[in-house]
Design a protein around this motif. Structure first.
Motif, PDB file in Angstrom:
ATOM      1  N   ILE A 181     -64.852  11.646   2.960  1.00 24.46           N
ATOM      2  CA  ILE A 181     -64.753  10.781   4.134  1.00 24.46           C
ATOM      3  C   ILE A 181     -63.294  10.448   4.423  1.00 24.46           C
ATOM      4  O   ILE A 181     -62.831  10.513   5.572  1.00 24.46           O
ATOM      5  N   MET A 182     -62.545  10.100   3.361  1.00 27.38           N
ATOM      6  CA  MET A 182     -61.118   9.795   3.526  1.00 27.38           C
ATOM      7  C   MET A 182     -60.367  10.998   4.089  1.00 27.38           C
ATOM      8  O   MET A 182     -59.514  10.857   4.975  1.00 27.38           O
ATOM      9  N   ALA A 183     -60.696  12.188   3.583  1.00 27.29           N
ATOM     10  CA  ALA A 183     -60.028  13.404   4.061  1.00 27.29           C
ATOM     11  C   ALA A 183     -60.324  13.642   5.534  1.00 27.29           C
ATOM     12  O   ALA A 183     -59.442  14.058   6.302  1.00 27.29           O
ATOM     13  N   ASP A 184     -61.553  13.358   5.950  1.00 27.42           N
ATOM     14  CA  ASP A 184     -61.926  13.495   7.355  1.00 27.42           C
ATOM     15  C   ASP A 184     -61.095  12.565   8.236  1.00 27.42           C
ATOM     16  O   ASP A 184     -60.586  12.956   9.287  1.00 27.42           O
ATOM     17  N   PHE A 185     -60.950  11.309   7.806  1.00 28.16           N
ATOM     18  CA  PHE A 185     -60.154  10.337   8.566  1.00 28.16           C
ATOM     19  C   PHE A 185     -58.677  10.741   8.616  1.00 28.16           C
ATOM     20  O   PHE A 185     -58.041  10.687   9.673  1.00 28.16           O
ATOM     21  N   VAL A 186     -58.131  11.126   7.460  1.00 27.46           N
ATOM     22  CA  VAL A 186     -56.714  11.508   7.402  1.00 27.46           C
ATOM     23  C   VAL A 186     -56.434  12.683   8.339  1.00 27.46           C
ATOM     24  O   VAL A 186     -55.436  12.696   9.065  1.00 27.46           O
ATOM     25  N   LYS A 187     -57.336  13.667   8.331  1.00 31.76           N
ATOM     26  CA  LYS A 187     -57.179  14.822   9.222  1.00 31.76           C
ATOM     27  C   LYS A 187     -57.130  14.368  10.677  1.00 31.76           C
ATOM     28  O   LYS A 187     -56.272  14.812  11.449  1.00 31.76           O
ATOM     29  N   GLY A 188     -58.039  13.482  11.058  1.00 33.86           N
ATOM     30  CA  GLY A 188     -58.072  12.999  12.432  1.00 33.86           C
ATOM     31  C   GLY A 188     -56.814  12.255  12.821  1.00 33.86           C
ATOM     32  O   GLY A 188     -56.220  12.508  13.881  1.00 33.86           O
ATOM     33  N   TYR A 189     -56.385  11.338  11.962  1.00 33.82           N
ATOM     34  CA  TYR A 189     -55.187  10.553  12.257  1.00 33.82           C
ATOM     35  C   TYR A 189     -53.949  11.438  12.347  1.00 33.82           C
ATOM     36  O   TYR A 189     -53.099  11.266  13.234  1.00 33.82           O
ATOM     37  N   ASP A 190     -53.832  12.389  11.438  1.00 29.90           N
ATOM     38  CA  ASP A 190     -52.653  13.268  11.435  1.00 29.90           C
ATOM     39  C   ASP A 190     -52.604  14.154  12.669  1.00 29.90           C
ATOM     40  O   ASP A 190     -51.547  14.341  13.278  1.00 29.90           O
ATOM     41  N   GLU A 191     -53.748  14.716  13.052  1.00 29.22           N
ATOM     42  CA  GLU A 191     -53.780  15.700  14.127  1.00 29.22           C
ATOM     43  C   GLU A 191     -53.742  15.092  15.525  1.00 29.22           C
ATOM     44  O   GLU A 191     -53.351  15.764  16.485  1.00 29.22           O
ATOM     45  N   LEU A 192     -54.136  13.827  15.651  1.00 23.79           N
ATOM     46  CA  LEU A 192     -54.250  13.235  16.990  1.00 23.79           C
ATOM     47  C   LEU A 192     -53.191  12.176  17.278  1.00 23.79           C
ATOM     48  O   LEU A 192     -53.166  11.603  18.363  1.00 23.79           O
ATOM     49  N   ASP A 193     -52.318  11.952  16.340  1.00 17.61           N
ATOM     50  CA  ASP A 193     -51.349  10.869  16.478  1.00 17.61           C
ATOM     51  C   ASP A 193     -50.356  11.090  17.614  1.00 17.61           C
ATOM     52  O   ASP A 193     -49.722  10.150  18.076  1.00 17.61           O
ATOM     53  N   ASP A 194     -50.221  12.318  18.090  1.00 17.72           N
ATOM     54  CA  ASP A 194     -49.165  12.617  19.059  1.00 17.72           C
ATOM     55  C   ASP A 194     -49.691  12.946  20.457  1.00 17.72           C
ATOM     56  O   ASP A 194     -48.949  13.452  21.292  1.00 17.72           O
ATOM     57  N   ILE A 195     -50.956  12.657  20.741  1.00 19.57           N
ATOM     58  CA  ILE A 195     -51.503  13.138  22.024  1.00 19.57           C
ATOM     59  C   ILE A 195     -51.159  12.232  23.205  1.00 19.57           C
ATOM     60  O   ILE A 195     -51.291  12.631  24.348  1.00 19.57           O
ATOM     61  N   GLY A 196     -50.715  11.011  22.940  1.00 21.00           N
ATOM     62  CA  GLY A 196     -50.325  10.144  24.052  1.00 21.00           C
ATOM     63  C   GLY A 196     -51.493   9.668  24.891  1.00 21.00           C
ATOM     64  O   GLY A 196     -52.577   9.407  24.385  1.00 21.00           O
ATOM     65  N   ALA A 197     -51.265   9.575  26.197  1.00 20.34           N
ATOM     66  CA  ALA A 197     -52.284   9.056  27.110  1.00 20.34           C
ATOM     67  C   ALA A 197     -53.459  10.030  27.182  1.00 20.34           C
ATOM     68  O   ALA A 197     -53.303  11.177  27.603  1.00 20.34           O
ATOM     69  N   ALA A 198     -54.635   9.572  26.778  1.00 20.28           N
ATOM     70  CA  ALA A 198     -55.804  10.454  26.731  1.00 20.28           C
ATOM     71  C   ALA A 198     -57.050   9.713  27.193  1.00 20.28           C
ATOM     72  O   ALA A 198     -57.136   8.482  27.092  1.00 20.28           O
ATOM     73  N   VAL A 199     -57.997  10.480  27.679  1.00 16.95           N
ATOM     74  CA  VAL A 199     -59.277   9.945  28.155  1.00 16.95           C
ATOM     75  C   VAL A 199     -60.394  10.721  27.468  1.00 16.95           C
ATOM     76  O   VAL A 199     -60.350  11.949  27.408  1.00 16.95           O
ATOM     77  N   THR A 200     -61.386  10.007  26.959  1.00 18.26           N
ATOM     78  CA  THR A 200     -62.529  10.659  26.322  1.00 18.26           C
ATOM     79  C   THR A 200     -63.676  10.762  27.320  1.00 18.26           C
ATOM     80  O   THR A 200     -64.010   9.792  28.004  1.00 18.26           O
ATOM     81  N   VAL A 201     -64.261  11.947  27.386  1.00 23.58           N
ATOM     82  CA  VAL A 201     -65.399  12.188  28.271  1.00 23.58           C
ATOM     83  C   VAL A 201     -66.625  12.516  27.422  1.00 23.58           C
ATOM     84  O   VAL A 201     -66.603  13.445  26.612  1.00 23.58           O
ATOM     85  N   PHE A 202     -67.683  11.722  27.594  1.00 20.79           N
ATOM     86  CA  PHE A 202     -68.955  11.955  26.916  1.00 20.79           C
ATOM     87  C   PHE A 202     -69.928  12.629  27.885  1.00 20.79           C
ATOM     88  O   PHE A 202     -69.837  12.448  29.093  1.00 20.79           O
ATOM     89  N   GLY A 203     -70.889  13.360  27.345  1.00 20.14           N
ATOM     90  CA  GLY A 203     -71.894  13.971  28.206  1.00 20.14           C
ATOM     91  C   GLY A 203     -72.745  14.968  27.448  1.00 20.14           C
ATOM     92  O   GLY A 203     -72.412  15.389  26.334  1.00 20.14           O
ATOM     93  N   SER A 204     -73.832  15.372  28.041  1.00 22.84           N
ATOM     94  CA  SER A 204     -74.823  16.218  27.391  1.00 22.84           C
ATOM     95  C   SER A 204     -74.350  17.653  27.182  1.00 22.84           C
ATOM     96  O   SER A 204     -73.687  18.235  28.042  1.00 22.84           O
ATOM     97  N   ALA A 205     -74.739  18.215  26.038  1.00 24.07           N
ATOM     98  CA  ALA A 205     -74.484  19.624  25.767  1.00 24.07           C
ATOM     99  C   ALA A 205     -75.527  20.518  26.436  1.00 24.07           C
ATOM    100  O   ALA A 205     -75.409  21.746  26.432  1.00 24.07           O
TER     101      ALA A 205
END
Length: 245
Positions: free
Chosen positions: A21-45
């Motif tokens: 679980i910790m590794a999953d969080f660390v990966k997310g924080y490391d990889e997304l820390d530089d994206i700046g202004a972002a918008v999340t879009v949810f919706g059906s597959a």
């Protein structure tokens, strides 16, 4: 099996899960820390490519990216694919997919500049929310509702900064909103201020206006916390200046 042996095995498995679980969080924080202004879009597959909703999602993704907002989705198909597809057509921002590692799925959609795969759904959900300044819900099923109400709860309880929550499609979302406005309000389970967190729109230009306002609100919140010199604040300021808002 001896109880002590079973307990030791259980403790070992729990400890190993914690590290994963910790590794999953660390990966997310490391990889997304530089994206700046972002918008999340949810919706059906499940939304097919020949539908109006799919085509509108492509337009939405491109419009967001053309205006300098990176687009984050769950990285799968349907609405997510369409939105990433639109964002991928733009040269001004990134198309990002946060996928889940499942045995029967080998990869996400093919319109991603950046793809992350997570082992745990709840870690993925945190990352879908953590780096966005606005949340857009296109038509979706149980998963979309889960993500939508998670976001609303975090904002309602002030565990997340004030951000725009936009439902696209009055025909689709109208009855749900009516239920909240009548049954939930009448029973006192939510208040008018909770309902005011939600905006239902159909026009894509109106969405950009709302996201622009959310960018300004996000910056004001960051500055009020004394974090105006943080890297994230600097990235948001850069987008704000480019947008001229």
């Amino acid at each position: 099996m001896n109880r002590k042996i079973r307990d030791k095995n259980s403790i070992y498995l729990d400890s190993w899960s914690l590290f994963k679980i910790m590794a999953d969080f660390v990966k997310g924080y490391d990889e997304l820390d530089d994206i700046g202004a972002a918008v999340t879009v949810f919706g059906s597959a499940r939304i097919a490519k020949d539908t109006v909703t799919y085509k509108k999602s492509i337009e939405l993704g491109k419009k967001l990216a053309d205006n300098g907002y990176s687009v984050i989705t769950g990285g799968s198909f349907g609405i997510m694919e369409a939105t990433n597809r639109g964002a991928k057509e733009s040269i001004y921002a990134e198309s990002i997919g946060l996928n889940i590692d499942l045995p029967h799925e080998t990869s996400g959609n093919s319109y991603l500049d950046r793809e992350l795969k997570f082992d745990y759904f709840f870690v993925r959900k945190v990352m879908l929310i953590r780096y966005s300044l606005a949340y857009i819900a296109m038509p979706g099923g149980f998963g979309t509702l889960d993500e939508l109400f998670e976001v609303l709860t975090l904002i309602q309880t002030k565990k997340s900064s004030p951000s725009a929550v936009i439902l696209v499609g009055k025909d689709y979302w109208g009855k749900l909103f009516e239920f909240m406005k009548t049954s939930m309000m009448e029973y006192g389970t939510i208040s008018q201020s909770d309902l005011d967190l939600i905006t239902i729109v159909d026009d894509l230009d109106e969405i950009i206006e709302i996201v622009d306002k959310s960018l300004k609100t996000q910056l004001e919140a960051i500055e009020s916390m004394g974090l105006s010199d943080s890297n994230y604040a600097e990235m948001l300021k850069e987008t704000k200046n480019i947008r001229g808002i």
